[in-house]
Write an enzyme that holds these catalytic residues in place. Structure first.
Site, PDB file in Angstrom:
ATOM      1  N   ALA A 282       0.803  -1.254  -0.147  1.00 53.34           N
ATOM      2  CA  ALA A 282      -0.016  -0.183  -0.085  1.00 53.34           C
ATOM      3  C   ALA A 282       0.751   1.270   0.162  1.00 53.34           C
ATOM      4  O   ALA A 282       0.649   2.167  -0.844  1.00 53.34           O
ATOM      5  CB  ALA A 282      -0.843   0.003   1.321  1.00 53.34           C
ATOM      6  N   ASP A 283       1.891   1.323   0.959  1.00 60.16           N
ATOM      7  CA  ASP A 283       2.739   2.510   0.903  1.00 60.16           C
ATOM      8  C   ASP A 283       3.436   2.657  -0.385  1.00 60.16           C
ATOM      9  O   ASP A 283       3.552   3.571  -0.676  1.00 60.16           O
ATOM     10  CB  ASP A 283       3.648   2.350   2.218  1.00 60.16           C
ATOM     11  CG  ASP A 283       3.167   2.408   3.628  1.00 60.16           C
ATOM     12  OD1 ASP A 283       2.273   3.443   3.732  1.00 60.16           O
ATOM     13  OD2 ASP A 283       2.998   1.742   4.273  1.00 60.16           O
ATOM     14  N   SER A 284       4.092   1.515  -0.697  1.00 57.27           N
ATOM     15  CA  SER A 284       4.693   1.762  -2.108  1.00 57.27           C
ATOM     16  C   SER A 284       4.011   1.975  -3.447  1.00 57.27           C
ATOM     17  O   SER A 284       4.711   2.941  -4.066  1.00 57.27           O
ATOM     18  CB  SER A 284       5.504   0.222  -2.394  1.00 57.27           C
ATOM     19  OG  SER A 284       6.446   0.043  -1.340  1.00 57.27           O
TER      20      SER A 284
END
Length: 426
Positions: A191-193
């Site tokens: 998700a962050d990436s």
């Protein structure tokens, strides 16, 4: 563009220059970015653009640096390896930007910047007196990327969130794992990436709109779950358009409309097998079961094949598990079918194709290697200039560029509003 490419008159000349060893400016070397982000999502957006020359100033509080400096494994020099790559190509400024004097310094930086990136909870900038209205008063052309768990508005605006919560909300976790097992997260911060990647795209779209006179500086409002949701996409039209609700399916795809899956060879090597069209599917079936399987009328089309996917999966599994990896690869190569080894990190680091592409790089004096700039541009390729620097490493030079003399910088340090690199004297 401040490079030899400004004088190139045709594509041939550009290609020749690109292949030369002459140091060149990046395509984004005129782009100035202020990063107030922390951890992964916001900082990755800045890192991706820094690979192509963007001038990124990462601001950290003097007494509280980005947790990525300390999180995870450490290199031999004691620096966190995740920080080395997320902090790549960035200048670091230790500044209390929430203080009155720090806010004035932030304003000077913003007035000359193109982009500001932040990924705090909604309302943090506003409470500090530097919300988008203030930022655009300082610089009407500023593009502001705002990354948050659930977005800047809506009923979940103020709910705290991290990457795993976003993976759950996007549907990724629900579709990952075995049918009779629990939902699972992937093996990297998906998700962050993906939010970092989508954030960089949003910035460039907003800059293009500014360049074309369509809009001045605007806010890019990105929730961490939304990048994955956009990339997942397919389950929603499957449900709303075809009344099909995908379910996790273990070693097979959730919707399983094309043959493939994960299989283990007789010598213990995991292979992923896939086919994306009727033609490639029939080549795959011919490789594992000969003409009898490939010409079976049940498998005439992908649509018909999908009705008998368990038969197909079992046939592939029977073939792969009875042969070594080299035997499988040889047979698949003869039939122009796809069976790819699942690489470990050690195998990634030594893979001939990855090395040939220059996808693992480092800088002089550094043992730590990182993934290099992607994508590969023919005329203006990205460049790794340095890995993550110490806290406050560039505070002095940045403040000097803003017109502060050493006496004033020393006073700001004494007041705890500015941090210099440890051991550096004015």
């Amino acid at each position: 563009m401040r490079s030899d490419f400004a004088f190139a008159r045709n594509r041939t000349t550009i290609r020749k220059l690109a292949k030369s060893k002459v140091q060149m400016s990046g395509p984004l070397d005129q782009l100035k970015i202020i990063e107030l982000g922390h951890v992964i999502a916001g900082p990755l957006a800045a890192a991706l653009l820094s690979d192509f020359g963007a001038d990124v100033i990462k601001i950290e509080a003097p007494n509280r640096t980005d947790m990525m400096r300390d999180l995870g494994p450490k290199a031999e020099d004691g620096v966190g390896v995740w920080w080395k790559t997320l902090g790549r190509n960035k200048k670091t400024l230790g500044l209390d930007w929430k203080s009155d004097e720090g806010r004035d310094i932030l304003r000077k930086l913003v007035e000359d910047a193109d982009v500001l990136i932040e990924n705090f909870r909604p309302g943090v900038l506003e409470r500090a007196g530097v919300g988008p209205d203030v930022l655009h008063d300082w610089n009407p052309d500023l593009v502001v990327l705002r990354v948050s768990g659930y977005g800047q508005d809506g009923p979940m605006r103020d709910v705290p969130a991290f990457g795993r919560a976003a993976e759950a909300m996007s549907g990724l976790a629900h579709l990952t794992g075995f049918p009779d097992g629990p939902p699972m997260h992937p093996g990297f911060p998906a998700a962050d990436s993906t939010t970092g990647l989508m954030g960089a795209l949003g910035i460039m779209i907003a800059l293009f709109a500014r360049e074309k006179g369509i809009a001045r500086g605007q806010v890019v409002d990105l929730a961490v779950f939304e990048a994955l949701l956009r990339l997942m996409d397919y389950p929603v039209p499957a449900l709303t358009g075809a009344n099909l609700s995908p379910r996790r399916n273990g070693l097979r795809q959730p919707m399983d409309f094309a043959p493939g899956g994960m299989f283990r060879t007789s010598d213990g090597v995991w292979l992923t097998v896939s086919a994306g069209s009727a033609e490639t599917a029939h080549r795959l079936l011919r490789a594992v079961g000969g003409d009898a399987l490939a010409d079976d009328p049940r498998f005439a089309t992908l649509g018909e094949m999908s009705q008998h996917m368990t038969v197909v999966f079992d046939a592939i599994n029977d073939f792969v598990t009875q042969h070594t990896a080299k035997e499988v690869e040889a047979v698949f190569a003869r039939h122009d079918a796809v069976a790819s080894r699942v690489l470990s990190v050690e195998e990634i680091a030594t893979n001939e194709q990855i090395r040939h592409r220059g996808d693992i790089v480092s800088v002089a004096g550094e043992q730590t290697q990182v993934i290099g700039p992607v994508p590969h541009l023919s005329a203006t390729p990205g460049q790794l200039r340095w890995l993550g620097r110490p806290p406050g490493a560039d505070s002095q030079s940045i403040l000097r560029d803003l017109g502060f003399d050493d006496e004033r910088i020393a006073a700001l340090c004494e007041a705890g509003l500015v941090r210099l690199e440890r051991g550096r004297a004015l």
